[in-house]
Design a protein around this motif. Sequence first.
Motif, PDB file in Angstrom:
ATOM      1  N   UNK A 219       0.901  -1.076   0.074  1.00 17.95           N
ATOM      2  CA  UNK A 219       0.317  -0.043   0.017  1.00 17.95           C
ATOM      3  C   UNK A 219       0.784   1.075  -0.065  1.00 17.95           C
ATOM      4  N   UNK A 220       0.298   2.193  -1.143  1.00 17.75           N
ATOM      5  CA  UNK A 220       1.597   3.607  -0.671  1.00 17.75           C
ATOM      6  C   UNK A 220       0.305   4.897  -1.110  1.00 17.75           C
ATOM      7  N   UNK A 221       0.971   5.611  -0.898  1.00 17.70           N
ATOM      8  CA  UNK A 221       0.024   7.053  -0.681  1.00 17.70           C
ATOM      9  C   UNK A 221       0.868   7.973  -1.552  1.00 17.70           C
ATOM     10  N   UNK A 256       6.062   5.472   0.023  1.00 19.85           N
ATOM     11  CA  UNK A 256       5.552   3.590   0.394  1.00 19.85           C
ATOM     12  C   UNK A 256       6.429   2.981   1.339  1.00 19.85           C
ATOM     13  N   UNK A 257       6.681   1.988   1.845  1.00 13.13           N
ATOM     14  CA  UNK A 257       5.150   1.080   0.951  1.00 13.13           C
ATOM     15  C   UNK A 257       5.314  -0.090   2.631  1.00 13.13           C
ATOM     16  N   UNK A 258       3.952  -0.511   2.675  1.00  9.95           N
ATOM     17  CA  UNK A 258       3.562  -1.654   3.181  1.00  9.95           C
ATOM     18  C   UNK A 258       4.160  -2.948   2.832  1.00  9.95           C
ATOM     19  N   UNK A 269      -6.192   1.545   0.970  1.00 12.19           N
ATOM     20  CA  UNK A 269      -5.153   1.469   2.277  1.00 12.19           C
ATOM     21  C   UNK A 269      -5.542   0.968   4.037  1.00 12.19           C
ATOM     22  N   UNK A 270      -5.296   0.237   4.604  1.00 10.03           N
ATOM     23  CA  UNK A 270      -5.900  -0.436   5.496  1.00 10.03           C
ATOM     24  C   UNK A 270      -5.651   1.552   6.846  1.00 10.03           C
ATOM     25  N   UNK A 271      -5.935   1.436   7.660  1.00  8.35           N
ATOM     26  CA  UNK A 271      -6.031   2.949   8.492  1.00  8.35           C
ATOM     27  C   UNK A 271      -4.212   2.872   9.280  1.00  8.35           C
ATOM     28  N   UNK A 272      -4.790   1.382   9.715  1.00  8.36           N
ATOM     29  CA  UNK A 272      -2.681   0.912  10.721  1.00  8.36           C
ATOM     30  C   UNK A 272      -1.591   1.507   9.479  1.00  8.36           C
TER      31      UNK A 272
END
Length: 362
Positions: A219-221, A256-258, A269-272
């Motif tokens: 996940x990235x923003x 990023x990134x998870x 994306x998850x809140x965490x």
Amino acid sequence: MGKTAGIVGAGVMGRLLALELNEHGWDVTIFDRNGVEGRDSCSWTGAGMIAPYCELEAAERVITQLGVQSASRWPAIIKRLPTPVYYHSRGSLVVAHPRDRNELERLRRRVNENAPRPDIMSEINGKELGELEPDLSGRFLTGLYFPFEQHMDNRGLLHSMAEGLNQRGVSLVTEYSAETIAPNRIGRGSSDQSFDWVIDCRGMGAKHDMAELRGVRGELIYLHAPEVNLSRPVRLMHPRYSIYIVPRPDDIYVVGATAIESDDESGTIAVRSALELLSAAYTVHTGFAEGRMLEASVACRPAFPDNHPRIHTEDGLIRINGLYRHGFLISPALTDFVIGYMENGEIKKEAEKLFRHQTAVN
Ligand SMILES: Cc1cc2nc3c(=O)[nH]c(=O)nc-3n(C[C@H](O)[C@H](O)[C@H](O)COP(=O)(O)OP(=O)(O)OC[C@H]3O[C@@H](n4cnc5c(N)ncnc54)[C@H](O)[C@@H]3O)c2cc1C
């Protein structure tokens, strides 16, 4: 008659292979279930870093070797594309907060052990860091600088590759979900098309045909942050979650990134994850607090258990997969290996461990 190739999957791997095969005189058709932009591909989400040395943070030497080989190829590939792609060779920076300096030291050791060339990495102090990136002045005491690393706008690249295919007369068939991907045949419903070679570049779409392929959710923003001015990727090392910040044009940054062991690409994306990524970005530069969130992007990286790519072959069919977190980093090298194999059955010595005979999954 010319040699024909049918490729299924127009992510970075499929598009690059199509362009290069065309360059080698092949008659290529490429199919994808997506639209032309490839918004549902992993390549749409990728951050576009070409960072063979920084990736040693989690990857093995083989990825660095493929990455170094590929990094030297990207400038010429991009130059041949019809529309400009945001692409820079300004290197990357790696930093850590004082309490996490062990992480920086761990990366420094891994690079020295696996890529022992004195010019590829330098240890820099806070002043030198500030000279490279004035916005980081006074924020960190030390860092690592990798001068030869590159970054690009992955989405711009996909777009320009599609234009390049179009300009060269390569047919990119979109909204086409292939049901048959077999030696010399690609088909949907009752209609099949024949090719000298079929190449499967479906990423996670090939999960049921490739044993052991798994997804690693990333996940990235995307942030618009006019108060931040960084010109090259910056990685923040941390014992639990390391992040990177990759610049794009117009004050946009990708954070990023998870890496979550999961095939689940659904939802946003998850809140965490958002909390972790944004908090860490804020500790690199407080200007991110004034930014605007533009988008959160989620995709599963296609990976095998060793996180190395594989090239499965049988007569008339090649499957290239498992590019994991390195699709942009390593696809030029994989393309060269596959074309060498298609044209004269050659497997380069450095690629021997990547090739294997296809074992079908029941
Ligand atoms: C958060 C994140 C950050 C990343 N950052 C980087 C980075 O900085 N640098 C880097 O090198 N890599 C990075 N990666 C990894 C990189 O994005 C992937 O390795 C790469 O995109 C994989 O490319 P691919 O072409 O194999 O697969 P994909 O891009 O997923 O393409 C596969 C295509 O196949 C199509 N398809 C599937 N099934 C079918 C079917 N039946 N019929 C027709 N079409 C089909 C799909 O629609 C898709 O377009 C990142 C990944 C993530 C998730």
